[in-house]
Design an enzyme around this catalytic site. Structure first.
Site, short mmCIF file in Angstrom:
data_model
loop_
_atom_site.label_atom_id
_atom_site.label_comp_id
_atom_site.label_asym_id
_atom_site.label_seq_id
_atom_site.Cartn_x
_atom_site.Cartn_y
_atom_site.Cartn_z
N ASP A 25 87.94 52.31 71.24
CA ASP A 25 86.71 51.26 71.21
C ASP A 25 86.85 50.52 72.39
O ASP A 25 86.85 50.72 73.59
CB ASP A 25 86.58 50.70 70.07
CG ASP A 25 85.27 49.70 69.99
OD1 ASP A 25 84.70 49.41 70.97
OD2 ASP A 25 84.70 49.60 68.92
N ASP A 71 85.91 53.66 58.72
CA ASP A 71 85.21 52.85 57.58
C ASP A 71 84.53 51.67 58.06
O ASP A 71 84.52 51.18 59.09
CB ASP A 71 86.46 52.13 56.65
CG ASP A 71 87.27 50.89 57.75
OD1 ASP A 71 87.67 51.13 58.71
OD2 ASP A 71 87.42 49.90 57.18
C1 PRP Z 1 90.14 51.24 64.63
C2 PRP Z 1 90.53 52.69 64.94
C3 PRP Z 1 91.58 52.42 66.30
C4 PRP Z 1 90.76 51.01 66.83
C5 PRP Z 1 89.98 51.14 67.84
O1 PRP Z 1 91.11 50.85 63.56
O2 PRP Z 1 91.38 53.34 64.09
O3 PRP Z 1 92.97 52.08 65.80
O4 PRP Z 1 90.09 50.47 65.77
O5 PRP Z 1 89.50 50.00 68.49
P1 PRP Z 1 89.72 49.38 69.77
O6 PRP Z 1 89.61 50.22 70.89
O7 PRP Z 1 88.91 48.31 69.86
O8 PRP Z 1 91.21 48.57 69.69
P2 PRP Z 1 90.83 49.69 62.62
O9 PRP Z 1 91.50 48.50 63.04
O10 PRP Z 1 89.34 49.61 62.28
O11 PRP Z 1 91.90 49.87 61.16
P3 PRP Z 1 91.68 51.45 60.52
O12 PRP Z 1 92.28 52.47 61.26
O13 PRP Z 1 92.59 51.22 59.26
O14 PRP Z 1 90.15 51.78 60.07
#
Ligand code: PRP
Length: 179
Positions: free
Chosen positions: A102, A158
């Site tokens: 993201d 999630d």
């Molecule tokens: C989500 C995903 C990545 C991160 C990406 O994890 O798994 O690790 O966000 O976003 P970014 O590019 O903006 O950093 P999250 O923190 O939601 O945790 P999870 O994997 O436990 O759902």
């Protein structure tokens, strides 16, 4: 379909097909090598399980848990290692497996941490890629789907720890997180 899902973005079948393709591509690219797949928990657990089974090489796996989002829908920019890898990565060909790329904050930080441990190489494999949201110079070497800026759940992803077990990827109804 789950009542909180507005519409399905990728069906189970579409996910299966794309993951198989990614696995085949990795198998060809890493022929003769034994990559170490690093799953970034928790979101990537289902993708990791399917991707590793789509790779026809002797791979090893390890897991890391980081958190950046908390219960919100926007990355806080603060990344914290909740669980570190079990083994050394020195000299290994690493493939970081993520469910979604993201802002790039998480991987920007992780790449720095992991590079310092002297692997032979690092590549990123992300199932979902939201390039328009990127604020850090991070690109996926393998990207499953390039997606619009909508809040998606399912297949490991999630919202506030829910919906990870949906077998498809769906767009969450805004009413769920605007409450
Ligand atoms: C989500 C995903 C990545 C991160 C990406 O994890 O798994 O690790 O966000 O976003 P970014 O590019 O903006 O950093 P999250 O923190 O939601 O945790 P999870 O994997 O436990 O759902």
């Amino acid at each position: 379909m789950h009542k909180d899902v507005e519409r399905i973005l990728y069906t189970e079948e579409e996910l299966r097909r794309r993951v198989k393709e990614l696995g085949a591509q990795i198998t060809a690219d890493y022929a003769g090598r034994n990559p170490l797949l690093v799953s970034v928990l928790r979101g990537s657990y289902i993708f990791m399980a399917d991707l590793t089974r789509a790779i026809g090489l002797d791979v090893t796996v390890d897991f890391m848990a980081v958190s950046s989002y908390g219960a919100g829908t926007v990355s806080s920019g603060q990344v914290e290692i909740k669980k570190d890898l079990s083994d050394s990565i020195e000299g290994r060909d690493l493939i970081i497996v993520e469910d979604i790329l993201d802002s790039g904050n998480t991987l920007y930080y992780l790449m720095k941490v992991l590079r310092a441990r002297k692997p032979a190489s690092i590549r990123i494999c992300a199932l979902m890629d939201k390039p328009e949201r990127r604020t850090k110079p991070i690109t996926a070497d393998y990207a499953g789907f390039t997606i619009p800026d909508a809040f998606i759940v399912g297949y490991g992803l999630d919202y506030a720890e829910r919906y990870r077990n949906l077998p498809y990827v769906g767009i969450l109804k805004p009413s769920v997180y605007e409450k």
